[in-house]
Design an enzyme around this catalytic site. Structure first.
Site, PDB file in Angstrom:
ATOM      1  NE  ARG A 155      18.901 -35.306 -33.969  1.00 48.34           N
ATOM      2  CZ  ARG A 155      17.734 -35.945 -33.949  1.00 48.34           C
ATOM      3  NH1 ARG A 155      16.595 -35.261 -33.898  1.00 48.34           N
ATOM      4  NH2 ARG A 155      17.695 -37.267 -33.939  1.00 48.34           N
TER       5      ARG A 155
ATOM      6  CE  LYS B  36      15.115 -49.860 -46.323  1.00 47.25           C
ATOM      7  NZ  LYS B  36      13.673 -49.494 -46.372  1.00 47.25           N
TER       8      LYS B  36
END
Lengths: 313, 313
Positions: free
Chosen positions: B38, B91
């Site tokens: 972006r 994670k």
């Protein structure tokens, strides 16, 4: 090559059909004992009711082959490793990924040999397919594993219980061939798991894979189904980048190249397993291919669940 | 200790909230670049649209921190390893067990550092609990992880899609604390997974464990629920063999002993992550704790599925 004394723990159908006759004809092994809760006996060797009794009576035993149901395999294998045994595990090697990883660690810490067997990997067609795929790219892969659960697992309620694997019990055989022959790892990117309305494991599954072994855009799929009546299908069809079509038929015992049968040998899966185990014992090496098991777990993790008609025997 | 140049790949909420400020205040690191599809920018460092552009422009970069959504993490990490980068993974480290195992192999083959982070492991209460459990047996363990999905994941449709983890997205944080503090491995023996009628991932789960760390007959359980309004609960309560009761509260940042608050420090999870990464880089060591991920896969493999009310935001 030395001769290895071995005991079988869990004298069920697979031990009687395969392990016992194959050990009997392999000079690298001497059957030293059986462990059977039900007290099943064989002439010339003692039967113990528990592994603990076996290890107490025969501390110099070289190895055990664990043929119990998968749910207790981690506990039985750990007890064997703690007794200093080398261990052969029937498939699947454990009920969970964590238990298998733990056994690998525990065997290494004790310098014991741990051998997780996948019987389908020992067919002649599998070896030939592996050679022909080495270093090549795959244009398409289609695993079709369709059998009749009523014919092969009559009345076995445990296959439908949580942790019973369902159609992945046969499907993992196909996946064990895939991980053996694939020139690069395969990963499950999507799956559909079809559960009977009244059961806790899938009766059918469709998997989509990604792999660096595939050409860009290659269709890499597996279809498992336990509702196949009549002819049974255990086929893996692979089109290689140059257009060659490899077809593994009848679970890997036959290989056709562009439709021409090239390998067709009688199944000698357990002969191959014990020949390999003898070599591992001679060299003090372990061999645990966790990849087939991981692919099943991955399919369960990423799988979309759908429900179908209730299943009754 | 040398200073390590690092780029962040994927500049979303977790990168902005945690990685960027923590890197800025750790002298062991120098932020060298961002990669953002972006085009998100930060003063003083260049932004690249793709990792390939980053590696072409900065071949001497030491490391990348991968903060993209999990679904593309394997591909992005493999590309980084192929460029010779050391890699830190947010994670969960990968979407499947197979992809995580592959990254471990690939990093080792390239002698690159691979670090799979589990932020909940870096709380002060976790470290203290680990010390107090070392070499001890556990009389009972109860993990209670209950939060409001509408509050923490508003409108995030991906969590309900196949592979989106559902309530295991927070639950894996609890499991990562368990695998860190447990003196022996834990295994999932049973699970109940509760799916909204219109969703593909569970909104609640109950797990039962077995472990050599537990006294015989010890109740070892976890309960995850995403339907908790009002107070949020992230608690692990452990009774040790001598009767001492350890309670990890608020995700591990607090520890009570027999009800008395013993540790209560502000959360400094990402400070701990980057301090550890600096040490790993200095020593050329990898650290990949696959155990929390394996426990989630195991729960999906052995879990019994039940259906509850449809979920709408």
């Amino acid at each position: 090559m030395s001769q290895h004394s071995i005991a079988i723990i869990g004298v069920g159908k697979i031990a009687v059909d395969q392990h016992l006759p194959v050990i009997a004809k392999n000079p690298a092994f001497r059957l030293a004992a059986l462990v059977s809760q039900r007290g099943i006996e064989q002439a010339g060797v003692p039967t113990f009711r528990t592994p603990a009794e076996l290890y107490a009576a025969m501390p110099d035993l070289d190895a055990v082959a664990i043929c119990t149901p998968p749910s207790v395999r981690h506990q039985v294998a750990l007890e064997a490793l703690n007794a200093g045994m080398n261990v052969l595990l029937e498939k699947p090697p454990a009920p969970t990924v964590s238990e298998l990883a733990d056994l690998v660690r525990q065997a290494a810490a004790r310098r014991c040999v741990l051998f997780a067997t996948w019987h389908s990997q020992y067919n002649a067609g599998v070896e030939e397919a592996k050679k022909r795929l080495a270093g090549r790219k795959i244009a398409s892969l289609a695993i079709t594993w369709k059998e009749d659960v009523r014919r092969w697992h009559p009345g076995q309620e445990w296959i439908w219980q949580p942790g019973g694997f369902g159609v992945f019990d046969p499907g993992i055989n196909a996946l064990s061939i895939l991980t053996e022959i694939a020139p690069e790892p395969f990963f499950v990117t999507a799956a559909t798991l079809t559960y009977p309305a009244n059961r806790d494991t899938p009766i059918a599954a469709r998997l989509t894979f990604a792999s660096d072994a595939g050409l860009p855009g290659a269709a890499l799929t597996a279809e498992f189904d336990w509702r196949q009546t009549g002819d049974q299908t255990w086929t893996i069809e692979i089109v290689v980048e140059d257009g060659t079509r490899l077809t593994l038929i009848d679970g890997g015992s036959k290989l056709a190249i562009n439709g021409n049968l090239t390998v067709a040998e009688p199944m000698a899966e357990y002969e191959g397993i014990y020949a390999r185990f003898a070599g591992l014992l001679d060299r003090g090496e372990s061999a645990v291919d966790a990849a087939p098991f991981h692919l099943v777990a991955d399919a369960m993790v990423v799988g979309k669940r759908e429900t179908t008609d209730a299943f009754e025997w």
